[in-house]
Design a protein around this motif. Structure first.
Motif, PDB file in Angstrom:
ATOM      1  N   GLY A 114       0.863  -1.040   0.161  1.00 53.86           N
ATOM      2  CA  GLY A 114      -0.051  -0.076  -0.061  1.00 53.86           C
ATOM      3  C   GLY A 114       0.807   1.193   0.153  1.00 53.86           C
ATOM      4  N   GLY A 115       0.392   2.427   0.191  1.00 52.09           N
ATOM      5  CA  GLY A 115       0.940   3.559   0.104  1.00 52.09           C
ATOM      6  C   GLY A 115       0.619   4.506  -0.988  1.00 52.09           C
ATOM      7  N   CYS A 116       1.370   5.541  -1.106  1.00 48.51           N
ATOM      8  CA  CYS A 116       1.051   6.454  -2.153  1.00 48.51           C
ATOM      9  C   CYS A 116       2.010   6.082  -3.597  1.00 48.51           C
ATOM     10  CB  CYS A 116       1.428   7.923  -1.759  1.00 48.51           C
ATOM     11  SG  CYS A 116       0.722   8.551  -0.280  1.00 48.51           S
ATOM     12  N   VAL A 117       1.353   6.544  -4.447  1.00 51.98           N
ATOM     13  CA  VAL A 117       2.089   6.318  -5.679  1.00 51.98           C
ATOM     14  C   VAL A 117       3.066   7.388  -5.854  1.00 51.98           C
ATOM     15  CG1 VAL A 117       2.088   6.357  -8.340  1.00 51.98           C
ATOM     16  CG2 VAL A 117       0.125   5.194  -7.057  1.00 51.98           C
ATOM     17  N   SER A 118       4.440   6.829  -6.140  1.00 50.58           N
ATOM     18  CA  SER A 118       5.478   8.024  -6.091  1.00 50.58           C
ATOM     19  C   SER A 118       5.493   8.824  -7.290  1.00 50.58           C
ATOM     20  CB  SER A 118       6.679   7.040  -6.342  1.00 50.58           C
ATOM     21  OG  SER A 118       7.895   8.002  -6.398  1.00 50.58           O
ATOM     22  N   GLY A 119       5.664  10.046  -7.073  1.00 52.09           N
ATOM     23  CA  GLY A 119       5.702  10.975  -7.964  1.00 52.09           C
ATOM     24  C   GLY A 119       6.777  10.999  -8.804  1.00 52.09           C
ATOM     25  N   ALA A 120       7.797  10.626  -8.704  1.00 56.44           N
ATOM     26  CA  ALA A 120       9.097  10.269  -9.372  1.00 56.44           C
ATOM     27  C   ALA A 120       9.024   9.019 -10.209  1.00 56.44           C
ATOM     28  CB  ALA A 120      10.273  10.369  -8.549  1.00 56.44           C
ATOM     29  N   ASN A 121       8.382   8.063  -9.565  1.00 56.91           N
ATOM     30  CA  ASN A 121       8.490   6.724 -10.190  1.00 56.91           C
ATOM     31  C   ASN A 121       7.048   6.095 -10.123  1.00 56.91           C
ATOM     32  OD1 ASN A 121       8.695   4.101 -11.098  1.00 56.91           O
ATOM     33  ND2 ASN A 121      10.041   3.638  -9.596  1.00 56.91           N
ATOM     34  N   ASN A 122       6.250   6.422 -10.794  1.00 52.12           N
ATOM     35  CA  ASN A 122       4.614   5.948 -10.675  1.00 52.12           C
ATOM     36  C   ASN A 122       4.679   4.292 -10.846  1.00 52.12           C
ATOM     37  OD1 ASN A 122       4.941   5.187 -13.391  1.00 52.12           O
ATOM     38  ND2 ASN A 122       3.527   6.883 -14.376  1.00 52.12           N
ATOM     39  N   SER A 123       5.550   3.556 -10.826  1.00 47.36           N
ATOM     40  CA  SER A 123       5.396   1.939 -10.436  1.00 47.36           C
ATOM     41  C   SER A 123       5.782   1.547  -9.245  1.00 47.36           C
ATOM     42  CB  SER A 123       6.274   1.253 -11.624  1.00 47.36           C
ATOM     43  OG  SER A 123       7.550   1.819 -11.258  1.00 47.36           O
ATOM     44  N   ALA A 124       5.921   2.566  -8.243  1.00 49.67           N
ATOM     45  CA  ALA A 124       6.250   2.177  -6.901  1.00 49.67           C
ATOM     46  C   ALA A 124       5.560   3.002  -5.699  1.00 49.67           C
ATOM     47  CB  ALA A 124       7.824   2.774  -6.724  1.00 49.67           C
ATOM     48  N   LEU A 125       5.051   2.235  -4.640  1.00 46.28           N
ATOM     49  CA  LEU A 125       4.200   2.725  -3.660  1.00 46.28           C
ATOM     50  C   LEU A 125       5.105   3.006  -2.540  1.00 46.28           C
ATOM     51  CD1 LEU A 125       1.517   0.125  -3.779  1.00 46.28           C
ATOM     52  CD2 LEU A 125       1.189   2.350  -4.489  1.00 46.28           C
ATOM     53  N   VAL A 126       4.777   4.302  -1.977  1.00 46.27           N
ATOM     54  CA  VAL A 126       5.853   4.787  -1.034  1.00 46.27           C
ATOM     55  C   VAL A 126       5.217   5.642  -0.152  1.00 46.27           C
ATOM     56  CG1 VAL A 126       7.710   5.092  -2.589  1.00 46.27           C
ATOM     57  CG2 VAL A 126       6.010   6.861  -2.581  1.00 46.27           C
ATOM     58  N   GLY A 127       5.676   6.005   0.840  1.00 45.27           N
ATOM     59  CA  GLY A 127       5.237   6.847   1.981  1.00 45.27           C
ATOM     60  C   GLY A 127       4.976   6.099   3.399  1.00 45.27           C
ATOM     61  N   ASN A 128       4.584   6.651   4.265  1.00 45.80           N
ATOM     62  CA  ASN A 128       4.517   6.371   5.741  1.00 45.80           C
ATOM     63  C   ASN A 128       3.596   5.040   5.611  1.00 45.80           C
ATOM     64  OD1 ASN A 128       6.151   7.896   6.928  1.00 45.80           O
ATOM     65  ND2 ASN A 128       4.513   9.559   7.342  1.00 45.80           N
ATOM     66  N   PHE A 129       2.801   4.728   4.887  1.00 46.67           N
ATOM     67  CA  PHE A 129       1.763   3.660   4.992  1.00 46.67           C
ATOM     68  C   PHE A 129       2.465   2.521   4.357  1.00 46.67           C
ATOM     69  CE2 PHE A 129      -1.385   0.680   3.673  1.00 46.67           C
ATOM     70  CZ  PHE A 129      -2.488   0.781   4.829  1.00 46.67           C
ATOM     71  N   ASP A 132      12.021   9.017  -2.232  1.00 48.45           N
ATOM     72  CA  ASP A 132      11.012   8.409  -1.597  1.00 48.45           C
ATOM     73  C   ASP A 132      10.976   6.852  -1.732  1.00 48.45           C
ATOM     74  OD1 ASP A 132      10.237   8.434  -4.236  1.00 48.45           O
ATOM     75  OD2 ASP A 132       8.263   9.446  -4.087  1.00 48.45           O
ATOM     76  N   GLU A 133      11.748   6.206  -2.137  1.00 49.62           N
ATOM     77  CA  GLU A 133      12.017   4.911  -2.277  1.00 49.62           C
ATOM     78  C   GLU A 133      12.874   4.146  -1.417  1.00 49.62           C
ATOM     79  OE1 GLU A 133      11.738   2.765  -6.124  1.00 49.62           O
ATOM     80  OE2 GLU A 133      10.856   4.556  -7.267  1.00 49.62           O
ATOM     81  N   VAL A 134      13.649   5.022  -1.061  1.00 43.10           N
ATOM     82  CA  VAL A 134      14.986   4.703  -0.142  1.00 43.10           C
ATOM     83  C   VAL A 134      14.608   4.400   1.317  1.00 43.10           C
ATOM     84  CG1 VAL A 134      16.917   5.492   1.174  1.00 43.10           C
ATOM     85  CG2 VAL A 134      16.662   6.102  -1.293  1.00 43.10           C
ATOM     86  N   ALA A 135      13.574   5.041   1.978  1.00 43.52           N
ATOM     87  CA  ALA A 135      13.009   4.231   3.129  1.00 43.52           C
ATOM     88  C   ALA A 135      12.266   2.933   3.246  1.00 43.52           C
ATOM     89  CB  ALA A 135      12.175   5.375   3.654  1.00 43.52           C
ATOM     90  N   ALA A 136      11.567   2.644   2.322  1.00 45.62           N
ATOM     91  CA  ALA A 136      11.092   1.335   2.110  1.00 45.62           C
ATOM     92  C   ALA A 136      12.177   0.442   1.825  1.00 45.62           C
ATOM     93  CB  ALA A 136       9.991   1.172   1.150  1.00 45.62           C
ATOM     94  N   ARG A 137      13.004   0.616   1.061  1.00 47.79           N
ATOM     95  CA  ARG A 137      14.132  -0.288   0.687  1.00 47.79           C
ATOM     96  C   ARG A 137      14.932  -0.579   2.123  1.00 47.79           C
ATOM     97  NH1 ARG A 137      15.506   2.337  -4.675  1.00 47.79           N
ATOM     98  NH2 ARG A 137      14.452   1.041  -6.000  1.00 47.79           N
ATOM     99  N   LYS A 138      15.387   0.573   2.609  1.00 51.02           N
ATOM    100  CA  LYS A 138      16.021   0.258   4.211  1.00 51.02           C
ATOM    101  C   LYS A 138      15.236  -0.336   5.139  1.00 51.02           C
ATOM    102  CE  LYS A 138      18.676   4.429   3.898  1.00 51.02           C
ATOM    103  NZ  LYS A 138      18.963   5.754   4.948  1.00 51.02           N
TER     104      LYS A 138
END
Length: 169
Positions: free
Chosen positions: A69-84, A116-122
């Motif tokens: 889940g999460g928000c669609v990344s503004g920079a990469n619209n094929s990734a879900l990012v954010g706090n959720f 915005d994808e770095v935090a999920a990867r970590k």
């Protein structure tokens, strides 16, 4: 999907690290996307991903898949990012995490161009027993602005650069 041929070869090498019954993190990168079609070789794996294209591919192959889940990344619209997305990953423990990065510097620093994808990867790396970087050879010796970590903090690198392609870090 740049370097698709190399990424498919990397995916075939990477699946050798998976065991039946594993819970697997796949980040939203194109490198992990290419693993999706091969995961139907396993009867009992569960995949958690923040990759929209990867999620669709996994479902199409009949693999048990869960979205962060999460928000669609503004920079990469094929990734879900954010706090959720981060909170979802934080509440799951995986046997193995597969992820990619945009570049690996000569000092081993793994970096990416999408902040915005770095935090999920970590968080995927942190919440797994084994962490596996998928990296085609074009990424070596380069840097991008956002730091994921260092290769000495992960377990394996799977690449197209070496004979068997799997390096224990």
């Amino acid at each position: 999907h740049t370097n698709a041929t190399q990424k498919k070869m990397i995916a075939l090498k990477a699946i050798k690290l998976i065991k039946e019954g594993d819970v697997i993190f796949l980040d939203g990168s194109t490198s992990t996307y290419f693993m999706a079609e091969y995961l139907n070789e396993f009867d009992n794996v569960t995949v958690i991903t923040n990759g929209i294209d990867t999620l669709v591919a996994l479902v199409g192959c009949g693999v048990n898949a869960i979205s962060t889940g999460g928000c669609v990344s503004g920079a990469n619209n094929s990734a879900l990012v954010g706090n959720f997305a981060i909170n979802t990953v934080e509440n799951i423990h995986a046997n193995i995490a597969f992820f990619s990065c945009g570049a690996i510097a000569k000092d081993g620093k793994m970096t990416d161009c999408y902040i915005d994808e770095v935090a999920a990867r970590k968080k995927m790396i942190e919440n797994s027993d084994i962490s596996v970087l998928l990296c085609d050879s074009d990424k070596f010796g380069k840097t991008q602005p956002y730091v994921i970590g260092n290769v000495n903090e992960i377990d394996y690198i799977v690449t197209d650069s070496f004979n068997d392609g799997v390096i224990e870090s």
